[in-house]
Every structure is written in C-alpha cells, then in structure tokens.
Scaffold this motif. Structure first.
Motif, short mmCIF file in Angstrom:
data_model
loop_
_atom_site.label_atom_id
_atom_site.label_comp_id
_atom_site.label_asym_id
_atom_site.label_seq_id
_atom_site.Cartn_x
_atom_site.Cartn_y
_atom_site.Cartn_z
N THR A 16 0.83 -1.20 0.00
CA THR A 16 0.00 0.00 0.00
C THR A 16 0.87 1.25 0.00
O THR A 16 0.65 2.19 -0.76
CB THR A 16 -0.89 0.03 1.26
OG1 THR A 16 -1.30 -1.29 1.54
CG2 THR A 16 -2.07 0.93 1.05
N LEU A 55 -15.32 13.12 3.28
CA LEU A 55 -14.55 11.93 2.88
C LEU A 55 -13.76 11.39 4.07
O LEU A 55 -13.77 10.18 4.34
CB LEU A 55 -13.59 12.29 1.75
CG LEU A 55 -14.21 12.39 0.37
CD1 LEU A 55 -13.16 12.82 -0.64
CD2 LEU A 55 -14.81 11.04 -0.02
N PHE A 56 -13.13 12.32 4.76
CA PHE A 56 -12.33 11.91 5.92
C PHE A 56 -13.19 11.21 6.95
O PHE A 56 -12.84 10.17 7.48
CB PHE A 56 -11.66 13.14 6.55
CG PHE A 56 -11.25 12.91 7.98
CD1 PHE A 56 -10.07 12.23 8.25
CD2 PHE A 56 -12.02 13.34 9.03
CE1 PHE A 56 -9.67 12.00 9.55
CE2 PHE A 56 -11.64 13.11 10.34
CZ PHE A 56 -10.47 12.45 10.60
N ALA A 78 -15.97 9.63 6.61
CA ALA A 78 -16.35 8.28 6.17
C ALA A 78 -15.21 7.31 6.44
O ALA A 78 -15.40 6.23 7.02
CB ALA A 78 -16.70 8.31 4.69
N TRP A 79 -13.99 7.74 6.08
CA TRP A 79 -12.85 6.86 6.27
C TRP A 79 -12.59 6.62 7.76
O TRP A 79 -12.36 5.50 8.20
CB TRP A 79 -11.62 7.50 5.64
CG TRP A 79 -10.35 6.83 6.01
CD1 TRP A 79 -9.85 5.68 5.48
CD2 TRP A 79 -9.42 7.23 7.02
NE1 TRP A 79 -8.66 5.35 6.09
CE2 TRP A 79 -8.38 6.28 7.05
CE3 TRP A 79 -9.37 8.32 7.91
CZ2 TRP A 79 -7.30 6.37 7.91
CZ3 TRP A 79 -8.29 8.41 8.77
CH2 TRP A 79 -7.27 7.45 8.77
N TYR A 80 -12.66 7.71 8.54
CA TYR A 80 -12.36 7.62 9.96
C TYR A 80 -13.37 6.72 10.66
O TYR A 80 -13.01 5.88 11.48
CB TYR A 80 -12.38 9.03 10.55
CG TYR A 80 -11.91 9.12 11.98
CD1 TYR A 80 -10.65 8.63 12.33
CD2 TYR A 80 -12.70 9.69 12.96
CE1 TYR A 80 -10.21 8.71 13.63
CE2 TYR A 80 -12.26 9.77 14.27
CZ TYR A 80 -11.01 9.29 14.60
OH TYR A 80 -10.58 9.37 15.89
N TYR A 83 -14.98 4.41 9.31
CA TYR A 83 -14.71 3.04 8.88
C TYR A 83 -13.59 2.42 9.72
O TYR A 83 -13.71 1.31 10.24
CB TYR A 83 -14.35 3.04 7.39
CG TYR A 83 -13.83 1.72 6.90
CD1 TYR A 83 -14.70 0.63 6.74
CD2 TYR A 83 -12.49 1.55 6.59
CE1 TYR A 83 -14.22 -0.58 6.30
CE2 TYR A 83 -12.01 0.35 6.16
CZ TYR A 83 -12.87 -0.72 6.01
OH TYR A 83 -12.39 -1.93 5.58
N THR A 84 -12.49 3.18 9.90
CA THR A 84 -11.37 2.62 10.66
C THR A 84 -11.73 2.44 12.13
O THR A 84 -11.24 1.54 12.79
CB THR A 84 -10.11 3.52 10.59
OG1 THR A 84 -10.48 4.82 11.08
CG2 THR A 84 -9.58 3.65 9.19
#
Lengths: 502, 676, 325
Positions: A14, A205-206, A208-210, A212-213
C-alpha cells in the motif's frame, strides 16, 4: 504471524502504491502535455528528503521508542495545528520543486516536438495560471486598480496628462469606486464559501474513512470529532484547515482579478513572489541540515567512541570551524563562490541553473558552519553512552566496534539528530533573510523573502511609503517560522524533555 | 509520655491523569507520640516518601491542591493552614532530611550560610551569635572541625558529612518532629551505622519525635518504637517494634521477613512474593496485595479490607483479621516445602577456573598540556584470588573500594590492567583481538542497574541474540529463535517477551532478561555486579533463587560483587573483603561471617543492622570516611580508622596470615609484629 | 590559576593557525589572485597587463608559499602566505583595496560599535533575566503560559523586522530619534538609543525562554526542596537559592560573546548608518574587499577564542565546585 516473502506485506505494498502514484501522475502529465522535464539539483535533493522522511515514518511505526514520542506529538493540539500549516507550506514547496519546460509557442502547431520555451516552469507556476507572466509597469497598492505613481499618459486627443494609469491586469472591466468595492466583496464571499465547501467535501470523505477505521457509525464519529473527543485533536486540525482553505479561497478569488498584495517596482505581482519564496525558505531550512547530518553524526560518534587522537583531530576541526563567526565564514565562502561563478560563466548555461547551484552551495556552506554544534552534542552523548552498562555488555560479548556503533550508539543518538533538525529549521529560514540582506544569500534572481526585504529597504524610504512587499514577506515568513517553532517545541518535549539547547 | 505530636488521618493524595485522579496515598492514618520514633516501612513506590512530603506540604506541582484528610500537628491541622503559617512550621516545628545528601544541599552556598539561613528565619540570632550557634549545631551533628567546615562548600564534604550537615540544618529550628526520608540509604553501611547512632542520640537530647522512612528491616529493628508497613498507598499493618518482629501479622509483612536472605537459609530456596508492586493508576476492587498473597481467597479479590484495630496498639488491613471474613478463610496453607538446592554436580572439576594474581588497575590522572599522568587512582592495587568451577566468590566492600573495577578488569573491559588473570588455564590479559573475542563467550557479566544495562532501542529478543550473533552461537535463524524462547522460559519469562522493549518490564524482570542474555553464550563464569541492590527485597529473593538454581543446573561460577552481607551469607561459598583496592580478608563464608579476624571485617559486619532483637550486640563503630584511592595512606590502608592501630601499621602493609582456609592481612595476626 | 590561563592560551594557538590556513585556502587557493583581479577589473575583456598591475599594487604578485627567487629567509617571508596570513598574527592587516590602513580603520570604528553593543548587551541581559525570573516565579500559571507563547512569537519575527519597524515607528512616525547617522560625544546618545533598544527587544524572545528553562530546571532540584523544608519564603528560595545557581550557566554563557561585542552588529549598524565595525564588514563584503574580510575573519575568531577562555575562567570564579578543585 504470516510470513511474507522478502518483507512484501500488504502494508508495504500500500505504501509503495501511494508513493508511486505521484510519480506515475508526473510522467503521464509529461507525456500528455509534451513537456520537457528539468531536474534541478535542489529538486533532486528535495525528493531524497521526502523519500527519507517517508522511510523514517514507516520505520518509526514499528519501533516503540520512536512510535511513543510520535504518538505524543500526534496527540498534541498545538503540534497538529502547526503541522497542518506546515503541511500547506510544504505542499506548495513540493509543487514548486517539479520543474519542466513547456513546448515553445506554436511548436505543436508546427508539428515540432523538440522545441521548448526557454524558461523553466514549475507545477506551481502551471497551477497559478498565467498570472505571473502578467507584468504591470511599476508599483501598485494591494487590490488597487491603478498604479501607485502618476505617470504621463497621452490621451486619445493627444493631450499629455499626469494621471494614475489603470493597471493592465487588475480589475479589468471594473469601474473605480463602488463597483470596485462590490467586486472585491463579491470575490471575498465567493472565495470564502468555496473554501468552506472544499473543506466540507474533504471533511466528509475523511469522516467516512475515519468512521470506517474506528468501526463506529458516521454520526457518532462526527459527534465525537465535533466535541473534540479522542486522542487525536481532529477538531482543532479541521478548524485550522477550514481557516486555511477559506483564506486560500479568498486569495485565489481575489488574485483572479487583482494583485492581492500589489506589485513591486518592476510591476511583478508581490503575492506571486511571496509564494515562490516558500520553496527557497523550505530548502534552506531542510537541505542545510540534510547536507550536514552525515558529517555531524559520523564524526560525532567516531570522536565519542574511539576517543584518543581521532577525538583530538575531530575536536580540533570543529573548534576551528566554530571559532570563525558564522556570518563571516559564510560571507567569505559566498564571496569566493561568486568570484568562481563570475570567472567561469561557461559552467552555468541558464540563469535558473546558476541560481539553483548558488542556493545549493549556500545550503552546503550554512551546513558546514552549523554542523559543529550537533557534532559536539553527539560526541558528548556518545561518550555518555560508552559509560552505559549495555555498551559494556556488548563489548563483553566481543561484538565488533562497527556493530556497536551501528546497533547501540546510532539509535540512541537519533533523537538528538531529529530534535536538532526540527529546532534548526526556523533559525535557518530567518538566517536566509539576513544573509540575503547582507548580500551573501541566495542569487538576486531567486525569489526569496530575504531578497524582498532587501528591496523593501529602499521602498520604505519612499514618500509615500511602499509597504506591501515588506509586509507580505514578513507575514509569510512569520507564519512559517512560528508554526515551525511551536512544532519544534513539542517535538523536543516528546523526544527528550531534558535536552538542553538554545 | 504518650502525648500525640502528629496525627495523620485518612490522608489521600492524588494526581490528575487523563483517565481521572490517581491516588498515590489512599487513606493513610497513623499517630506519632512525642519523643518516639515511628517508622514507615515499605518497598519502592508504596507511598512512603509521598506521606512525608504530604505532611510537609512539599509535594511536586502536579499534586497541588490534591490532598484530603487531615494532618494534626500539635492540635493544628496542617492541611488547612495558609501557606505563610505553614512556612513558620517548616524548619521550625517540623524539620526534614532527605535521602540524597549529594543533591539536597545547595552547591553554591557555604555550609554555614545554609545553616544560618534557618536560624535567621526562625530565631532572633544574627551575625556572630548565629555563627556560633551553627558551629554548635555542626558539633552536635558530629562533624569534625566544625569551625572550618562552616566556610566550605558541600562538594568538599563526603556523603556522610553532607548528611550530618543536613541533620544540623534540621536541628537548627529545634523541631518537635523530625522527618527522615531514607536518611542512610545512599550511605555505606559503616557510615549508616554512624548516622543512625547520631539520630538516635540527638532524638534523646532534643526530645524530638521522629518519623522515619525506610525500606530496610534492619534499620527498623535498630531505630523504631512503632512501625507502620505500607503497601500500594495504604498502611497495611501497624505495631510496636517488638510485637512486629516477634509476630508480623499481615501476609505481606510475613513474606518480607521470609524473603530476606541469611546465613541460616543457605541451601534452600528463599520464599518469594510473586509478581511486583501494582501500579496505582488502576481501580482496586479487593485487597491490593491479593494478587501476590499466599493466603488470598476469592473474597480478597472482591472486598477491600477495612482497617482492623487489634489489642496492644496493633492494627491490620487484612480480611484475615476481620471477623466477618476470617471465618471463611481457608486454613493457612502448609509452609511451603523447603526446596533444597541440589549441591552443585560439577564439583568434580574443582580445578580453579579463574585465578587472579596481583591484579592492579591504576587509572592515570591526566594533567597538563601533554596530558602526562600527574598521579594515579589506585582503584585496584594487588588483588589475588581464585574461583573454582561451580562455586561463588563474594567480593564485599564499601563504595569506592574497587570491587566493581576488579570485575571489569577480569573481563578485560578495562585498560591498563597489570597482574595476571588466568581463565581455565589461559592468561586472559595476554590475549588480544580475535583470540580474546572468542574467549569472551566463557565469561559474562550482570550489572547492578537493570535500567541502563539494556539498550532501550532494541527488542528483548535482539538483546539476547546479540551475544549469540557476536560469538556465532546457533547460526541458524530458526534454532536461534527457539533457543531464545528456551532461555526466556528458563529465567521465568514468557517467550512473547522477545518482541517487546526493555522499558515494558519491571526491574526484576529486566534483571532476568540480563541473566538470559548472559546465559545465551553458555558461559562458565558470570560476574554479578551488585545484581540485586537496585531491587526491592521481595524481588531480590526471586533473583537470588534464580541465580542459585542456575548454578546448580549449569555448574556456573559466580564472582558476586556486593555490599550486602546477608546476600553474601545466603549465596556465597567464599568471601573476600576489600578495602581501598586490596583484599584484607579472604576465606570460606561461614568462617568469615561467624569469626571475622580483620578489624575492618569485624566493624563491617557489626555495622549491619540485624533483625535479631534478643542479641545485645556490640557494635564496633568506625570513625570517619575511607581515605581516597588517589592517595592511599602509607602502611596498612585501614590504620587511620582502625581501633587496634599500632606502630608497624603506619609503616608497611601487613603480610598475609593463614588460618586454615582463610587468610587475613593484619599485623594483629602477623607472626613478627614489632610491638603490640 | 595562572598556569591554567597560560595553558588555555596555548591551546588557542593551533586553532588560530587552523583558522588562518582555512582563510588562506579560501581566499588564495580556491580563487587565485588572477581571478580576484578579473572580478575587480570587471568582465572577461581584461588584458593580462591590467591584471598584473592590479596584483602588483596589492602585493598579490608574489608566489603563494615559497619564493624561489628571493634570498635567505625571504624565500619564505616574501610570499603571499607570509604577507597576508602569517602577519595577521602580528595584527598587521595591511591595507584595503582602496588603499586605507585597515588597522587604523578598525581602531577608529570600534568605538561606535562598542557604544551600541555594550549597552545592548548589558540591558539585554538584565531585561532577559528579570523577565525569566518573573515567568519562573509565576510558573504553571497563565502569566507563565502567556509569557512563553509571547516569547515564541517574538522569536519567530525576523530581526530585520524589528529594525525596520522600530525605525519606522520611532523615527519616522513619532520623530523621537534620528533615523540614522552618528555623532561623537554626548550627541551620540540620541543616535544610539534606537539601535540599543532594538538590540534588546530582538533578543528578548529567545533569551527569556532560554533563561526560564534554566531557572525551571534548577527549581526541580533537590536542594530547592531542602530550602522549602527550611520554611523559607518563595521569594527567598527564588532569589537566594535558584538565582545563584541559575546565574552560573547564564553568566558563563554570556561571557563568550563579550569580546565579540566590539565586532559590532552587522545589520543594525548598516541600517542606521553607524560607522562601526559591523557596517565596515558589510561594506567590505558588498564591495568585495577581501583584505578587510580576511582581517575581520581573523579578528572574529580571535575574539571568539578569547571569549571561550574568559568563559572557562569565569566558571572557575563563579562556581565553587570548579574553583576549589
């Protein structure tokens, strides 16, 4: 634990993909727009610097003694706010470090693919649009429609008149007075709103990602960030980013139609000059330490570990070097460099290359004058480590001296290196201004805050005073140096609260 | 006289962390009577010093305003006092002396200025009269040549003398209560004896109450009238000294006694307290000691024991003493079986593994432009001994006597070394470079400080592997990994330790890792340089057991460098006593400890505080400090402090006199003394 | 003590020789006198005769280190190295490119430099120590936090800004003091005032912060706890115990710059048109007058080494631990 062949873990893949993406983008752009890449020396070193920093952080994630202080930095509000600001500066600097030459005008139409424009452009130039090519005649105040000084203009009816002539590239089609004000207000509002929207989009966007993590619902995550909960000060960072984006939005919206910070003596846009100076400041601040690091670390460890005559010689060298007042040594070296360049013009084909080499040499000379402090610190720390039991134990095992230096001493002095790199940065940025002012800094053709301030000396004496180039240079420099200073404080406290340094 | 001077009630002190308040003291209560000595006993991190600082209100800033409860001193609640009034208490009514005399005095003020400062603050004495009083105080504190000392700076004094200055400062306000926080921990045992005596007599003369803090049961036995045992921020037991030593009630106190090494426990395993003192940043549900307690049952995990007052002024914080619970307590487990160590199986190879002859280490003092040696530090000045395989030689002495230097010189970690070091028949100090490097596999070292003996930047696995890598043991990766697992298990650690860093381990665990690291290259001899002196008693027992067990299994030889006589008694086969770079007495452990011949050995052994209440021991007091190894006195090095000194002692160094297996270097036993 | 000083001075000699060699290499080996001549005469179209004449005027026509033509000792002395480098040790700096005697210039120009540098140094030290003590006294309160933040902000402003802003505010706007220039005698004061004030203000940020950490470090030491246990007031603890210990690194750290004071402040002097050594150096750099730059490099190193020696001596005077060894 799954065994990965040759250390190729999904994680590493990655990272590799992420770091290769910009490279791929770069080459596709080059191919698509028929550009000729230009590699300046400092560009190359900037890439090396970025690569080694990335490598450091990847390595740090796996080492507890580095991960722990880094975590402490990440959890510090001041540090992270400063980091956002520094990242913005760095992004500009990096964009300004990718150089190329565009196809010559009309070359494409004529089917010639190997004719290129003479001037070297950077990605930043390309992004900022054609604005920097648009030269006014002379000074103009920020956001002004007219020149700062009257000049004699021939009217249509042939009468000569002393007026403030309209600027060629500012407020085109906008009448003076209310219309001008309205246009500015409109641009400010539009700019601020677009900054807000851009931040909101990225933030979404952030989030959503945050979420998710963190494996938690988006709404709850949003609420947590909003309340400033959690270890990482996301809220403060987002507020900073929002402020930055709004400022950038306003500036961009205004710059589209005006000279936001006015123009200088030859009619050049001051905002453009200030932004272009960022790269110079960053390069002086970082490359200097990069250049000196290997010497300081190697000699410091050798002197501290081997003692005896090696120590004597190394000590002699750095005492001698440090006994010459820094400015004078730099001045002497730069004078010699100037003479050399002057006598051998054939070695430097283009102005850009000459300026670039001079910048690089300035870094090297600054490095030579400033490595002594770090070397002395590392020598002292090495001597202290040599007394430590674990070093005695290693010797008791009959470990090779080289292995001892690499495995035991080097990792234990790295925090000093890191701290001094961060601490020196702001001092070097400030030093560039002073040196350029003295006349032994960067090439006069290089954009730098020092050169701007140097020019401002005469501008301040004018009546009425021309203040905006000076103010612009100071604001940019102050923001960068303040952010760097605050960040450096946190870094030092995180890695070694007891290390005394000025 | 049973008037209460100091009454501490439900004292709670905490600091605020990200996860909420962390109490370092949790409901501490005790009373100190006028004129008595009250001792707080406990291991490191149990809150003893915090108690003292809370009483004085001298806590570090993170504790500011984080105190509750009450501290009644002579009817005044100190915690409610405004700071200005509290200042009039400090130094005047309550004085304090600290553990580190080296750093507790201001380095740039003269001794006199630091004493007179208190007089000016708390009395009407000024100028010459203050100076005279300062001299009187220094005299009282037993500092020789007090008049001259007044104008000296702290760095010109030895550690013992500095502590005397601290005591003089404390006495200056004629306090009602003296708080002494580990006043002798940083001092050598002979100096400790001097200072403890001094404190005792001063207490009598001044009629002070004394609150003393210590981790040393021996000091308790010598000083205390009353004892309170602290554990994890709480007082767990309180009793008069005699009662406490006769029958400690709390399982923790009991185990502390059992964990002490002694001559009588030789040949069997010390009983240990498993685990370590808990961190205080957790919520405790039950008894704080329960996880380590040998008497704990389910209830202990769930119910925090309340303080139970027992007859004769005793008190206990244990469910065993609580009538509502003690009925449910399981019967006391049978005393743990006495594990007798296997006698070393390798006694057959009784050949001398290590033979040291006339070892000398003289460090040059470099001076001048060309760095010529202007003098030498005679750190080690002619030391000879030998160690048989599978045996332990203890090298005993006070700080600065050169015992650590001997260890490092044998391992060839120092230069220049004169004399001979023969290891398994080969002269080590003749070897250079690669041949020495290869030999290094056979002798290893374990250090005192478990925190600096491992590279903080390396994982435990790599630390252990380092020696194997350097010596080419187990070249195969897989096998080496397996060997590391095995070693960790061997020293009582889980194999997942190898991917962790040293700072994640406690002191005792680190010392285990160090032992594993040394064992990794399968040495024959291990130099143990004070391996337990930085550890708490309960942890020390674990390490001593491990060392003894390893000796039995592998036939290891130890050169055990220590100042702790009880450890020597427990572990060593032979003892060599060092004084100022030379061995003054050497012999089998039983012989030396029971019938020491050299006056220094006698004084050293008698200075060690014993637990035994019944024996009225005669303590031989040594005056002054050991001389400097830069300029050792002519003749016998000990003659300046020796009670039996006579003419030849001042002229030449005595020869060795042999008594069976032991040797002594003293004119008392020389056959040809000039006059006696 | 005397032998100590003598030894320290002897240690300095090899370092000065090193400095000298370094400047010689920089000025005469990296660029030959021919290069210098061409630079000064301008451009490439310079005839060899003009170069030779330029060199002869300045004595650069001699061989570098060994003169085979000369006789006796002159083989060594009649060289560029001897004339331009070795003679520096005897303070024979020669003359500048426009023919003025450098030693005389330095003698004249050091006084204005001192007139500014010394008050700036003394007041700066006093102001920094006072503010640092203030912050240390109010440690861990808002005063302290605010003060430290202010220090960082002040540190982050370029020194040039202080000069320009100060000049603008006080001279141009308020017309309190003259913008630039210099005068002799008491008249000088009004010219000195502004540069001194700016010198002090620009140093406050880093100075106060640094001294504050020194004081705070002392505050955490054991002897401070002892002093508090004596019942001393916070005021006495601070002034009698902490100040005395904290002053050791501060004073000895300050001593090193004392000899350098007479070299003047480069930027300030040239900005305010003060005829000191700082502006002398800057002018020399700008007009590429190598003889002056060389002389200043030598003087600067000499002063720095002198500063180091003074530092060591001051340590033995201030710190009883070293004094009484």
């Amino acid at each position: 634990m799954t065994r990965w062949p040759l250390g190729i873990t999904p994680h590493n893949v990655t990272i590799a993909a992420w770091s290769l993406a910009p490279v791929a983008l770069y080459f596709s752009c080059v191919a698509f727009y028929h550009l000729k890449p230009v590699w300046l020396w400092t560009d190359f070193l900037v890439y090396v610097l970025i690569a080694s920093m990335t490598a450091f952080f990847v390595a740090a994630r796996r080492r507890a003694h580095l991960r722990e202080p880094l975590t402490r930095i990440i959890q510090n509000r001041t540090a992270m706010v400063c980091l956002v600001v520094l990242a913005a500066f760095t992004a500009i600097g990096v964009l300004d470090s990718v150089h190329f030459r565009q196809p010559a005008a009309g070359a494409a139409a004529a089917g010639q693919t190997d004719r290129y424009a003479p001037e070297v452009t950077s990605v930043l130039d390309a992004l900022m649009g054609p604005q920097h090519m648009q030269m006014e005649t002379t000074y103009s105040a920020p956001l002004s429609l007219v020149q700062y000084e009257k000049s004699t203009v021939e009217r249509a009816d042939g009468v000569h008149e002393r007026v403030f002539p309209r600027l060629k590239f500012a407020g085109v089609g906008v009448a003076a007075g209310d219309a001008h004000t309205r246009d500015i207000v409109r641009r400010v509002v539009v700019g601020a709103l677009s900054g807000l929207l851009a931040t909101a989009a990225v933030a979404a966007l952030f989030l959503a990602w945050y979420a998710y993590t963190q494996a938690s619902p988006v709404r709850a995550t949003f609420r947590r960030v909003l309340r400033g909960e959690g270890d990482v000060p996301w809220r403060a960072m987002w507020v900073t980013l929002l402020a930055l984006c709004m400022i950038v939005g306003v500036v961009v919206a205004l710059a589209d139609g005006y000279h936001v910070f006015g123009t200088d003596k030859v009619g050049k846009d001051v905002l453009y000059k200030s932004v272009k100076s960022i790269r110079t400041g960053l390069i002086i601040g970082t490359l200097t330490t990069l250049v000196m690091l290997p010497f300081a670390v190697l000699l410091g460890i050798l002197a501290g570990y081997l003692r005896g005559w090696v120590d004597d010689v190394i000590q002699y060298v750095y005492t001698t070097l440090s006994s010459i007042p820094g400015v004078l040594l730099i001045a002497a070296s730069v004078l010699m460099l100037q003479t050399y360049i002057h006598i051998h013009p054939e070695l430097f084909p283009t102005e850009a290359e000459r300026a670039d080499l001079r910048l690089l040499f300035l870094c090297i000379i600054l490095g030579i004058t400033s490595w002594t402090g770090l070397c002395r610190l590392i020598r002292g720390e090495t001597m202290k480590l040599c007394e430590a039991d674990f070093l005695l134990a290693a010797r008791g095992f009959g470990a090779h001296p080289l292995a001892i230096m690499l495995r035991h001493i080097l990792p234990n002095v790295m925090h000093i290196v890191l701290i001094s790199v961060v601490l020196d940065f702001s001092g070097l940025v400030l030093a560039e201004a002073v040196l350029s002012y003295v006349g032994v800094g960067v090439d006069p053709s290089t954009y730098s805050w020092g050169n701007m301030i140097n020019a401002a000396r005469l501008e301040m004496a004018r009546e009425p005073m021309v203040w905006w180039p000076l103010l612009s240079a100071f604001v940019f420099m102050f923001v960068l140096v303040l952010a760097a200073n605050l960040f450096a404080d946190v870094v030092r406290d995180a890695f070694d609260p007891r290390l005394k340094r000025r | 006289m049973s008037e209460i001077v100091l009454s501490v009630n439900e004292l709670r002190t905490w600091y605020d962390s990200a996860r909420g308040p962390v109490p370092v003291l949790d409901g501490v209560s005790f009373d100190v009577q006028r004129g008595e000595t009250f001792v707080l006993l406990g291991e490191s991190g149990c809150g003893k010093s915090m108690t003292a600082l809370s009483i004085m209100r001298l806590l570090p800033t993170q504790f500011q305003n984080n105190i509750s409860g009450s501290v009644n001193f002579d009817g005044i609640d100190l915690l409610r006092l405004p700071e200005v009034a509290m200042r009039r208490m400090r130094g005047r009514r309550i004085a304090m002396i600290f553990q580190e005399p080296m750093t507790s005095l201001n380095p740039v003020l003269t001794v006199g200025a630091q004493i007179m400062e208190v007089l000016v603050q708390h009395s009407s004495l000024r100028g010459a009269s203050a100076r005279a009083e300062a001299v009187r105080l220094l005299d009282a504190a037993g500092l020789p040549a007090a008049q001259q000392r007044l104008d000296e700076y702290p760095h010109q004094l030895s550690g013992g003398m500095k502590q005397r200055v601290m005591i003089a400062i404390a006495l200056a306000g004629k306090p009602d209560l003296l708080i002494a926080d580990e006043p002798t921990t940083a001092l050598d045992v002979t100096i400790q004896a001097q200072v403890l005596d001094l404190l005792k007599s001063l207490q009598k003369d001044f009629g002070m109450a004394m609150l003393m803090i210590t981790h040393d049961l021996g000091v308790v036995a010598q000083m205390a009238d009353h004892v309170a045992v602290m554990y994890a921020g709480e007082v767990v037991e309180q009793a008069a000294r005699a009662d406490f030593f006769k029958s400690p009630q709390h399982p923790y106190s009991q185990r502390l006694f059992e964990a002490l090494p002694a001559l009588g426990k030789r040949g069997r395993e010390l009983s240990v307290i498993p685990g370590t003192v808990p961190l205080l940043d957790q919520a405790f549900n039950g008894c704080r000691f329960a996880p380590r307690c040998h008497r704990a049952w389910e209830a202990c995990e769930q119910h925090a024991p309340a303080w139970v007052t027992l007859p004769a002024g005793r008190g206990l914080r244990c469910l065993l003493a609580d009538n509502t619970w003690s009925a449910h307590a399981p019967a006391a487990p049978p005393a743990p079986p006495v594990v007798v160590h296997d006698a070393p199986t390798h006694t057959s190879g009784d050949a001398d593994l290590l033979v040291v002859r006339e070892l000398k280490v003289h460090f040059p003092i470099l001076k001048g432009l060309l760095k010529r040696a202007a003098g030498y530090v005679y750190a080690v000045d002619g030391v000879s001994f030998s160690i048989a395989s599978g045996k332990t030689l203890a090298l005993v002495g006070e700080s600065g006597c050169g015992k650590t230097t001997v260890g490092k010189a044998i391992l060839q970690l120092l230069s220049p070394v004169q004399g001979q070091v023969n290891f398994a028949g080969i002269a080590l100090n003749g070897l250079r470079g690669e041949s020495l490097r290869k030999r290094r596999r056979e002798f290893q070292i374990i250090f005192q400080d478990p925190f600096s003996s491992m590279n903080p930047r390396m994982m435990v696995g790599d630390i252990i592997a380092e020696g194997m890598r350097a010596q080419g043991v187990e070249k195969d990766q897989q096998k080496r990994g397996a060997r590391i697992d095995q070693l960790l298990e061997h020293v009582g650690l889980r194999s997942d330790a190898k991917t962790r860093y040293p700072h994640e381990f406690s002191g005792g665990q680190r010392q285990r890792i160090c032992i594993a690291r040394a064992l990794a290259v399968e040495p024959k001899l291990i130099v143990c340089d004070e391996p337990t002196s930085a550890l708490d008693v309960s942890v020390q027992a674990q390490i001593l057991n491990l060392l003894k067990q390893l000796q039995g299994q592998h036939g290891l030889s130890y050169l055990f460098i220590t100042h702790n006589i009880s450890v020597v008694a427990y572990l060593a086969h032979e003892v060599a006593v060092m004084y100022l770079g030379r061995i003054v007495e050497h012999g089998p452990v039983e012989q030396i400890l029971s019938a020491p011949r050299h006056p220094y050995t006698q004084a050293l052994l008698s200075a060690v505080p014993t637990l035994d209440q019944d024996i009225k021991r005669v303590v031989l007091r040594l005056d002054g400090d050991p001389p400097s190894p830069i300029n050792p006195p002519q003749g016998c090095h000990f003659h300046l402090r020796c009670p039996h000194v006579h003419a030849p002692c001042r002229e030449r160094y005595p020869d060795a006199t042999t008594f069976g297996a032991s040797t002594v270097r003293c004119f008392l036993y020389n056959d040809a003394p000039a006059s006696a | 003590m005397l032998t100590y000083i003598v030894r320290r001075v002897l240690y300095a000699i090899p370092i000065l020789i090193g400095v000298n060699l370094l400047t010689f290499i920089l000025f005469f080996v990296v660029n030959t006198p021919d290069d210098m001549a061409r630079l000064h005469l301008g451009g490439k179209r310079v005839s060899p005769e003009m170069v030779a004449q330029w060199k002869a005027e300045r004595g650069y026509d001699k061989p570098m280190v060994y003169n085979a033509q000369a006789a006796g000792i002159n083989k060594l002395t009649d060289t560029i190295f001897y004339v331009n480098s070795v003679r520096l040790f005897a303070f024979q700096f020669g003359s500048s490119d426009d023919g003025r005697d450098i030693v005389q210039d330095i003698g004249q120009r050091m006084w204005p430099s001192l007139a500014i540098a010394v008050p700036a140094f003394v007041f700066g030290l006093m102001v920094n120590i006072s503010f640092a003590l203030l912050l240390a006294f109010f440690r861990a309160t808002y005063v302290d936090t605010l003060g430290t933040v202010l220090c960082v902000v002040m540190m982050s402003v370029s020194g040039l800004f202080y000069i320009i802003a100060g000049q603008y505010m006080l001279s141009k706007l308020l017309r309190l003091v003259p913008i630039s220039g210099y005068d002799t005698g008491w008249e000088a004061i009004k010219f000195i005032l502004l540069p001194v004030a700016i010198g002090v203000v620009s140093g406050i940020g880093s100075g106060v912060r640094w001294y504050r950490t020194l004081f705070l470090e002392e505050m955490n030491k054991d002897y401070v706890r002892t002093a508090r246990a004596k019942g001393l007031s916070e005021y006495l603890v601070l002034f009698r115990h902490i100040l005395k210990n904290g002053m050791i690194p501060i004073l000895t750290g300050a001593v090193v710059v004392i000899p350098l004071l007479f070299m003047g402040a480069l930027i300030t002097e040239s900005f305010f048109g003060i005829p000191g050594l700082g502006s002398y150096t800057i002018d020399a750099i700008n007009s590429q007058d190598f003889a002056i730059v060389r002389a200043m490099v030598f003087l600067g190193s000499l002063m720095y080494i002198l500063g180091l020696i003074l530092t060591d001596i001051s340590y033995t005077l201030v710190d009883p631990r070293i004094r009484l060894q």
